[in-house]
Scaffold this motif. Structure first.
Motif, PDB file in Angstrom:
ATOM      1  N   ASP A  20       0.811  -1.216   0.000  1.00 25.68           N
ATOM      2  CA  ASP A  20       0.000   0.000   0.000  1.00 25.68           C
ATOM      3  C   ASP A  20       0.841   1.261   0.000  1.00 25.68           C
ATOM      4  OD1 ASP A  20      -2.356  -1.314  -0.177  1.00 25.68           O
ATOM      5  OD2 ASP A  20      -2.580  -1.549   1.989  1.00 25.68           O
ATOM      6  N   ASN A  21       1.954   1.197   0.730  1.00 33.14           N
ATOM      7  CA  ASN A  21       2.811   2.381   0.826  1.00 33.14           C
ATOM      8  C   ASN A  21       3.391   2.730  -0.555  1.00 33.14           C
ATOM      9  OD1 ASN A  21       4.217   4.452   2.052  1.00 33.14           O
ATOM     10  ND2 ASN A  21       6.024   3.134   2.352  1.00 33.14           N
ATOM     11  N   ARG A  24       0.653   3.820  -2.972  1.00 33.42           N
ATOM     12  CA  ARG A  24       0.194   5.188  -2.676  1.00 33.42           C
ATOM     13  C   ARG A  24       1.175   6.199  -3.276  1.00 33.42           C
ATOM     14  NH1 ARG A  24       0.424   5.350   2.693  1.00 33.42           N
ATOM     15  NH2 ARG A  24      -1.117   3.697   2.834  1.00 33.42           N
ATOM     16  N   ARG A  25       2.475   5.918  -3.096  1.00 31.37           N
ATOM     17  CA  ARG A  25       3.489   6.829  -3.657  1.00 31.37           C
ATOM     18  C   ARG A  25       3.433   6.830  -5.186  1.00 31.37           C
ATOM     19  NH1 ARG A  25       8.514   5.312  -2.784  1.00 31.37           N
ATOM     20  NH2 ARG A  25       7.966   3.496  -1.559  1.00 31.37           N
TER      21      ARG A  25
END
Ligand code: AMP
Ligand code: MG
Length: 349
Positions: A20-21, A24-25
């Protein structure tokens, strides 16, 4: 426009998973007008915000892609195409049968997608990829994403992150490594017209599969035949020499026996050549060859073809030979890529 060297971040995500990180980026990069390379079930894609002419101009610069070759627009869900296309009931029949999956459907544009993306055409190609990483990225971006194959223009399409890194490191903001592509050949492209469908590029969704959804499917001549200089192709990408290895490639038309005799002759002559072979043919003593898979296994052949063409390039040979695929089923997609890589040079055995 010449592409300047930029910092490229490489992120690994397991093919069936999500991070997810990182996603998201990646979504942030796309929303800010940057370039993100992502895995799909066909080949790796080089993505940018499809609503932004400036962001998409960076795709053309990074790839060295001719301006008149339009980009395919990727969506998280088939209905997202409503924003920028005039859809038809046939589109939703295709979506139900094949989406998410390896098909691109060309429909009239509403004018929302900039002309730079469609290369001035009044139509847009829409694709909804099934690769989980591609899907999660599209959701994270919250945008339609224009994405051609993530290779330098003219090089074989990339089926692994290594291929992408070789071509585009320093030219894009992020490369998401999601492992090797499952299908390995670009999406089937169809255009909806008054009568039904025109097949512009064969892929893993085969002609026969399309016939199950639409009674009238015609095959554009450029799928199998060379285009004359004057002919304006329906799909501009068809006029470019594609997938081409540096050494000349010849397709061998003939049965197994004839191909074997040809190989024996070439081994004896000492010619500095390389054969793309079926797995079954690899045992011939003295043969310099790469296996594209078992003769009847078109899925493996599709998955390996572009990697083999890149490897053939690296082998430093003077000439490459490959067997002529059949022009039916998945064989038509292999034929279409190989005949263009060979610039229509065929040796009849
Ligand atoms: P690539 O994404 O590199 O596999 O190339 C995209 C292909 O889709 C090219 O061959 C284009 O010509 C074709 N394409 C994209 N949009 C359209 C369109 N609106 N009309 C016709 N062909 C299209
Ligand atoms: Mg391409």
């Amino acid at each position: 426009m010449i592409s300047e060297q930029i910092a490229t971040e490489i992120v690994k995500i397991s093919p069936d998973g999500r991070n997810d990180n990182a996603l998201r980026r990646a979504g942030d990069i796309l929303r800010r007008g940057g370039l993100v390379v992502f895995p799909t079930e066909t080949v790796y894609g080089l993505g940018a915000n499809a609503r932004s002419a400036d962001a998409c101009a960076r795709i053309f610069a990074a790839k060295g892609r001719p301006q008149d070759n339009p980009l395919i627009v990727h969506v998280a869900s088939p209905a997202d195409a409503e924003e920028f296309c005039f859809t038809t009931p046939l589109y939703y029949k295709l979506a139900e049968a094949f989406m998410p999956g390896p098909i691109t459907v060309i429909m009239p544009s509403r004018g929302v997608i900039p002309k730079e993306v469609t290369a001035g055409l009044d139509s847009v190609g829409v694709r909804c990829p099934s690769h989980p990483v591609a899907h999660h990225l599209l959701v994270a971006a919250g945008l339609p994403v224009a994405a051609p194959s993530a290779n330098l223009s003219g090089r074989p399409s990339p089926t692994s992150a290594d291929h992408v890194i070789a071509d585009l490191f320093g030219r894009v903001d992020m490369i998401i490594d999601g492992g090797d592509a499952d299908i390995g050949l670009e999406s089937t492209i169809v255009k909806i017209n008054e009568e039904g469908l025109i097949l512009l590029r064969p892929g893993a969704v085969t002609y026969d599969a399309l016939l199950c959804v639409c009674e009238k499917v015609s095959i554009a001549p450029a799928v199998t035949d060379p285009l004359s200089e004057e002919e304006r192709p329906l799909s501009p990408g068809m006029k470019y020499r594609h997938y081409a290895p540096k050494a000349p490639l010849f397709l061998l038309e003939g049965n197994d026996e004839a191909r074997r005799s040809f190989m024996i002759e070439k081994i004896a002559s000492g010619e500095n050549c390389l054969f793309l072979c079926y797995e079954e043919e690899m045992t011939l003593p003295g043969l310099k060859a790469l296996s594209i898979g078992k003769k009847s296994d078109f899925e493996t052949q599709g998955r390996r073809l572009f990697a083999c063409l890149r490897e053939a390039d690296a082998a430093g040979v003077q000439c490459i030979y490959a067997p002529m695929p059949p022009r039916s089923g998945m064989g038509l997609a292999l034929y279409n890529r190989l005949i263009r890589a060979a610039a229509h040079q065929v040796i009849s055995l």
